[in-house]
Design a protein around this motif. Structure first.
Motif, mmCIF file in Angstrom:
data_model
loop_
_atom_site.group_PDB
_atom_site.id
_atom_site.type_symbol
_atom_site.label_atom_id
_atom_site.label_comp_id
_atom_site.label_asym_id
_atom_site.label_seq_id
_atom_site.Cartn_x
_atom_site.Cartn_y
_atom_site.Cartn_z
ATOM 1 N N PRO A 157 12.253 3.371 5.584
ATOM 2 C CA PRO A 157 13.638 2.894 5.751
ATOM 3 C C PRO A 157 13.908 1.585 5.008
ATOM 4 N N LEU A 158 12.927 0.696 4.951
ATOM 5 C CA LEU A 158 13.131 -0.550 4.201
ATOM 6 C C LEU A 158 13.292 -0.241 2.720
ATOM 7 N N TYR A 159 12.426 0.619 2.208
ATOM 8 C CA TYR A 159 12.512 0.974 0.776
ATOM 9 C C TYR A 159 13.885 1.577 0.466
ATOM 10 N N ASP A 160 14.329 2.501 1.311
ATOM 11 C CA ASP A 160 15.636 3.140 1.088
ATOM 12 C C ASP A 160 16.749 2.096 1.046
ATOM 13 N N ARG A 161 16.661 1.107 1.943
ATOM 14 C CA ARG A 161 17.693 0.054 1.947
ATOM 15 C C ARG A 161 17.647 -0.797 0.685
ATOM 16 N N LEU A 162 16.429 -1.129 0.238
ATOM 17 C CA LEU A 162 16.293 -1.967 -0.960
ATOM 18 C C LEU A 162 16.842 -1.259 -2.195
ATOM 19 N N GLY A 219 0.825 -1.212 0.000
ATOM 20 C CA GLY A 219 0.000 0.000 0.000
ATOM 21 C C GLY A 219 0.858 1.261 0.000
ATOM 22 N N TRP A 220 1.942 1.203 0.780
ATOM 23 C CA TRP A 220 2.849 2.356 0.859
ATOM 24 C C TRP A 220 3.494 2.599 -0.498
ATOM 25 N N LEU A 221 3.974 1.530 -1.132
ATOM 26 C CA LEU A 221 4.610 1.665 -2.457
ATOM 27 C C LEU A 221 3.629 2.261 -3.466
ATOM 28 N N LYS A 222 2.384 1.802 -3.402
ATOM 29 C CA LYS A 222 1.362 2.287 -4.330
ATOM 30 C C LYS A 222 1.139 3.789 -4.125
ATOM 31 N N CYS A 223 0.999 4.177 -2.864
ATOM 32 C CA CYS A 223 0.797 5.606 -2.533
ATOM 33 C C CYS A 223 1.949 6.467 -3.035
ATOM 34 N N GLN A 224 3.151 5.925 -2.980
ATOM 35 C CA GLN A 224 4.334 6.685 -3.402
ATOM 36 C C GLN A 224 4.561 6.613 -4.912
ATOM 37 N N GLY A 225 3.722 5.833 -5.608
ATOM 38 C CA GLY A 225 3.907 5.650 -7.053
ATOM 39 C C GLY A 225 5.103 4.764 -7.373
ATOM 40 N N LEU A 226 5.460 3.859 -6.454
ATOM 41 C CA LEU A 226 6.669 3.045 -6.613
ATOM 42 C C LEU A 226 6.367 1.559 -6.782
ATOM 43 N N ALA A 227 5.088 1.220 -6.954
ATOM 44 C CA ALA A 227 4.682 -0.191 -6.929
ATOM 45 C C ALA A 227 5.298 -1.010 -8.059
ATOM 46 N N ASP A 228 5.667 -0.361 -9.162
ATOM 47 C CA ASP A 228 6.227 -1.126 -10.280
ATOM 48 C C ASP A 228 7.704 -1.479 -10.066
ATOM 49 N N ARG A 229 8.308 -0.986 -8.997
ATOM 50 C CA ARG A 229 9.736 -1.253 -8.770
ATOM 51 C C ARG A 229 9.985 -2.511 -7.951
ATOM 52 N N LEU A 267 16.029 -8.665 8.966
ATOM 53 C CA LEU A 267 14.844 -8.507 9.814
ATOM 54 C C LEU A 267 14.070 -7.275 9.334
ATOM 55 N N MET A 268 12.760 -7.339 9.449
ATOM 56 C CA MET A 268 11.908 -6.230 8.990
ATOM 57 C C MET A 268 12.309 -4.896 9.625
ATOM 58 N N LEU A 269 12.723 -4.953 10.908
ATOM 59 C CA LEU A 269 13.001 -3.693 11.608
ATOM 60 C C LEU A 269 14.485 -3.343 11.639
ATOM 61 N N ASP A 270 15.294 -4.035 10.813
ATOM 62 C CA ASP A 270 16.740 -3.762 10.797
ATOM 63 C C ASP A 270 17.065 -2.303 10.493
ATOM 64 N N TYR A 271 16.197 -1.650 9.741
ATOM 65 C CA TYR A 271 16.550 -0.301 9.242
ATOM 66 C C TYR A 271 15.768 0.795 9.943
ATOM 67 N N LEU A 272 15.152 0.442 11.077
ATOM 68 C CA LEU A 272 14.295 1.396 11.772
ATOM 69 C C LEU A 272 15.028 2.108 12.907
ATOM 70 N N GLY A 273 16.336 2.258 12.786
ATOM 71 C CA GLY A 273 17.121 3.047 13.730
ATOM 72 C C GLY A 273 16.903 2.643 15.169
ATOM 73 N N ALA A 274 16.511 3.618 15.983
ATOM 74 C CA ALA A 274 16.409 3.411 17.419
ATOM 75 C C ALA A 274 15.380 2.342 17.778
#
Ligand code: 4NP
Length: 156
Positions: free
Chosen positions: A147-152, A25-35, A111-118
């Motif tokens: 943060p996950l998207y940025d890492r990917l 849903g987040w990817l779709k909202c950002q217009g990034l779903a095709d990536r 892990l899903m939360l690896d990139y969620l900083g604190a």
């Protein structure tokens, strides 16, 4: 380049289908779903073929996240060839994936939360919990999207 991501939890009825739906849903909202191509799967086989957990579906629907179409399936060896990233919800899932991973696999495990900083931590299993436990899962999943998207998207 299309990136393939598989979310994994124990039953594929609560956390990993929620991750698939929230991130999708987040990817779709950002217009990034095709990536990015998404899927989710389980470690255990108890819920194979079943819809997501009713309480997870309800908690997601309150946030306009649709999980009704999702069905549980178990991780297979071919997943380790197909997916670029396999994202576990907790340490136990991660350990199981590491044990299953064929030597030839080039998939990256995290892990899903690896990139969620604190907030870096595991996503607790809400299965035996109450409504707020399901809401907490959605809270952290929603925080983890960017943060996950940025890492990917980082090529290292
Ligand atoms: P999930 O939650 O791993 O987030 O899908 C669970 C679902 C089912 C069970 C445990 C956790 N179970 O024991 O059946």
């Amino acid at each position: 380049m299309l990136i393939r991501v598989l979310f994994v939890c124990l039953g594929n009825t609560c956390r990993s289908p929620a991750a698939e739906a929230v991130f999708g849903g987040w990817l779709k909202c950002q217009g990034l779903a095709d990536r990015i191509q998404l899927d989710s799967a389980s470690i255990a086989d108890d819920h194979v073929g079943q819809p997501a957990n009713e309480r997870m579906i309800r908690a997601a629907a309150v946030r306009s996240i649709d999980m009704v179409h999702l069905r549980s399936r178990q991780v297979t060896r071919t997943d380790f060839d197909w997916f670029d990233w396999i994202v576990a919800m907790d340490n136990s899932n991660l350990t199981s994936l590491q044990a299953m991973m064929p030597a030839s696999s080039r998939a990256r495990l995290c892990l899903m939360l690896d990139y969620l900083g604190a907030f870096r931590q595991q996503i607790p299993d809400p299965y035996y919990g109450v409504v707020t436990d399901f809401e907490y899962v959605l809270d952290v999943l929603q925080q983890a999207c960017e943060p996950l998207y940025d890492r990917l998207m980082r090529h290292d």
